[in-house]
Design a protein around this motif. Structure first.
Motif, PDB file in Angstrom:
ATOM      1  N   LYS A 114       0.952  12.792   6.364  1.00  0.00           N
ATOM      2  CA  LYS A 114      -0.381  12.904   6.654  1.00  0.00           C
ATOM      3  C   LYS A 114      -1.059  11.467   6.382  1.00  0.00           C
ATOM      4  O   LYS A 114      -0.789  11.348   4.986  1.00  0.00           O
ATOM      5  N   ASP A 115      -1.812  11.137   7.206  1.00  0.00           N
ATOM      6  CA  ASP A 115      -2.323   9.732   6.912  1.00  0.00           C
ATOM      7  C   ASP A 115      -3.454   9.920   6.159  1.00  0.00           C
ATOM      8  O   ASP A 115      -4.488  10.489   6.519  1.00  0.00           O
ATOM      9  N   ILE A 116      -3.582   9.393   5.054  1.00  0.00           N
ATOM     10  CA  ILE A 116      -4.870   9.425   4.018  1.00  0.00           C
ATOM     11  C   ILE A 116      -5.406   8.195   3.548  1.00  0.00           C
ATOM     12  O   ILE A 116      -6.100   8.116   2.645  1.00  0.00           O
ATOM     13  N   THR A 117      -5.293   7.149   4.701  1.00  0.00           N
ATOM     14  CA  THR A 117      -5.470   5.897   4.194  1.00  0.00           C
ATOM     15  C   THR A 117      -7.091   5.865   4.026  1.00  0.00           C
ATOM     16  O   THR A 117      -7.703   5.294   3.054  1.00  0.00           O
ATOM     17  N   LYS A 118      -7.728   6.464   4.834  1.00  0.00           N
ATOM     18  CA  LYS A 118      -9.299   6.523   4.713  1.00  0.00           C
ATOM     19  C   LYS A 118      -9.807   7.350   3.465  1.00  0.00           C
ATOM     20  O   LYS A 118     -10.869   7.054   2.815  1.00  0.00           O
ATOM     21  N   LEU A 119      -8.783   8.303   2.817  1.00  0.00           N
ATOM     22  CA  LEU A 119      -9.478   9.007   1.715  1.00  0.00           C
ATOM     23  C   LEU A 119      -9.349   8.115   0.289  1.00  0.00           C
ATOM     24  O   LEU A 119     -10.186   8.358  -0.637  1.00  0.00           O
ATOM     25  N   LEU A 120      -8.421   7.004   0.653  1.00  0.00           N
ATOM     26  CA  LEU A 120      -8.506   6.145  -0.718  1.00  0.00           C
ATOM     27  C   LEU A 120      -9.389   4.910  -0.416  1.00  0.00           C
ATOM     28  O   LEU A 120      -9.604   4.162  -1.453  1.00  0.00           O
ATOM     29  N   ALA A 121      -9.612   4.607   0.788  1.00  0.00           N
ATOM     30  CA  ALA A 121     -10.691   3.365   0.945  1.00  0.00           C
ATOM     31  C   ALA A 121     -11.787   3.569  -0.006  1.00  0.00           C
ATOM     32  O   ALA A 121     -12.679   4.427  -0.140  1.00  0.00           O
ATOM     33  N   GLY A 122     -12.102   2.116  -0.441  1.00  0.00           N
ATOM     34  CA  GLY A 122     -13.334   2.099  -1.305  1.00  0.00           C
ATOM     35  C   GLY A 122     -12.936   2.515  -2.846  1.00  0.00           C
ATOM     36  O   GLY A 122     -13.971   2.361  -3.671  1.00  0.00           O
ATOM     37  N   LYS A 123     -11.808   2.824  -3.117  1.00  0.00           N
ATOM     38  CA  LYS A 123     -11.559   3.310  -4.418  1.00  0.00           C
ATOM     39  C   LYS A 123     -10.659   2.045  -5.215  1.00  0.00           C
ATOM     40  O   LYS A 123      -9.674   1.427  -4.648  1.00  0.00           O
ATOM     41  N   SER A 124     -11.031   2.132  -6.521  1.00  0.00           N
ATOM     42  CA  SER A 124      -9.971   1.142  -7.529  1.00  0.00           C
ATOM     43  C   SER A 124      -9.552   2.037  -8.436  1.00  0.00           C
ATOM     44  O   SER A 124      -9.891   2.867  -8.989  1.00  0.00           O
ATOM     45  N   TYR A 125      -8.297   1.663  -8.898  1.00  0.00           N
ATOM     46  CA  TYR A 125      -7.360   2.297  -9.719  1.00  0.00           C
ATOM     47  C   TYR A 125      -6.810   1.252 -10.786  1.00  0.00           C
ATOM     48  O   TYR A 125      -6.661   0.076 -10.620  1.00  0.00           O
ATOM     49  N   GLU A 126      -6.703   1.905 -12.019  1.00  0.00           N
ATOM     50  CA  GLU A 126      -5.921   1.196 -12.974  1.00  0.00           C
ATOM     51  C   GLU A 126      -4.629   1.887 -13.593  1.00  0.00           C
ATOM     52  O   GLU A 126      -4.979   3.188 -13.773  1.00  0.00           O
ATOM     53  N   GLY A 127      -3.559   1.584 -13.855  1.00  0.00           N
ATOM     54  CA  GLY A 127      -2.198   2.253 -14.325  1.00  0.00           C
ATOM     55  C   GLY A 127      -2.066   1.765 -15.696  1.00  0.00           C
ATOM     56  O   GLY A 127      -1.989   0.759 -15.674  1.00  0.00           O
TER      57      GLY A 127
END
Length: 223
Positions: free
Chosen positions: A111-124
């Protein structure tokens, strides 16, 4: 009279003991009713689940069925196979009693979830032992643009330095695993993340830093 009473009491006690032995331990302690090892389940298309009836004798007859075979089928041994998205009820009939398990099947493969992550920033971040002390180090920074671009930095296991990158990305979901494929000018690499929350605010990953394989906590940066 005392002798007669003793004989009568002895006979009654013996009769009760014989009756209890004939009825078996179940009658003394109370037999547990048959039940399924689970009454609800969520499966992805193609996945399998084994249901078992508990509190029955080995080899005892169990009749299995599915209310919607097109969604999920069940074998004579209780193995459920998810076939298509939807909801079905798996039934097990034993001792004239019907046991039920509700199964929800989702078609999430690729399932393509590219749009669901768009605009988000993460740090690990990950814990690593340096000089005998445990330290939290940053191993990943990722910002997903709304236009399909991505930028950030990731740990270079050889130099232990964060290398910057930028390019385009595509994210796919299978089960609870997100695979982010990043295309840069010089290379293509993937990051496999495990979803910890349905809103994708908390993920996790495993990264190799030097000779250590670390579990990384990947959190969305909230401004």
């Amino acid at each position: 009279m005392k002798s007669v009473r003793k004989i009568t009491c002895g006979c009654l006690s013996a009769a009760l003991l014989v009756t209890a032995m004939a009825a078996g331990p179940a009658a003394v302690q109370g037999a547990a009713a048959p039940k399924l090892n689970q009454t609800s389940a969520a499966l992805a298309v193609g996945k399998k689940l084994t249901l078992k009836v508990q509190n029955i004798k080995k080899g005892e007859s169990v009749q299995w069925s599915s209310s919607k075979k097109s969604v999920a089928a069940v074998s004579s041994k209780g193995v459920v196979t998810a076939k298509a998205a939807g909801k079905t009820t798996i039934k097990a009939v034993v001792r004239k009693k019907t046991l039920k398990c509700t199964v929800q099947v989702s078609d999430v493969k690729g399932k393509d979830i590219t749009k669901l992550l768009a605009g988000k920033s993460y740090e690990g971040t990950a814990a690593i032992n340096i000089g005998g002390s445990d330290m939290n180090i940053n191993v990943m920074n990722i910002t997903f643009g709304s236009d399909g671009t991505v930028s950030g930095s990731k740990m270079n296991p050889e130099t232990m330095i964060l290398d910057d990158f930028s390019g385009t990305y595509k994210a796919t979901l299978e089960g609870k695993n997100v695979t982010v494929s990043v295309q840069t000018k010089g290379e293509t690499f993937t990051e496999k993340l495990t979803v910890k929350k349905s809103d994708y605010s908390l993920l996790s990953a495993k990264k190799k830093v030097g000779e250590n394989v670390l579990t990384v906590s990947v959190k969305e940066i909230k401004e």
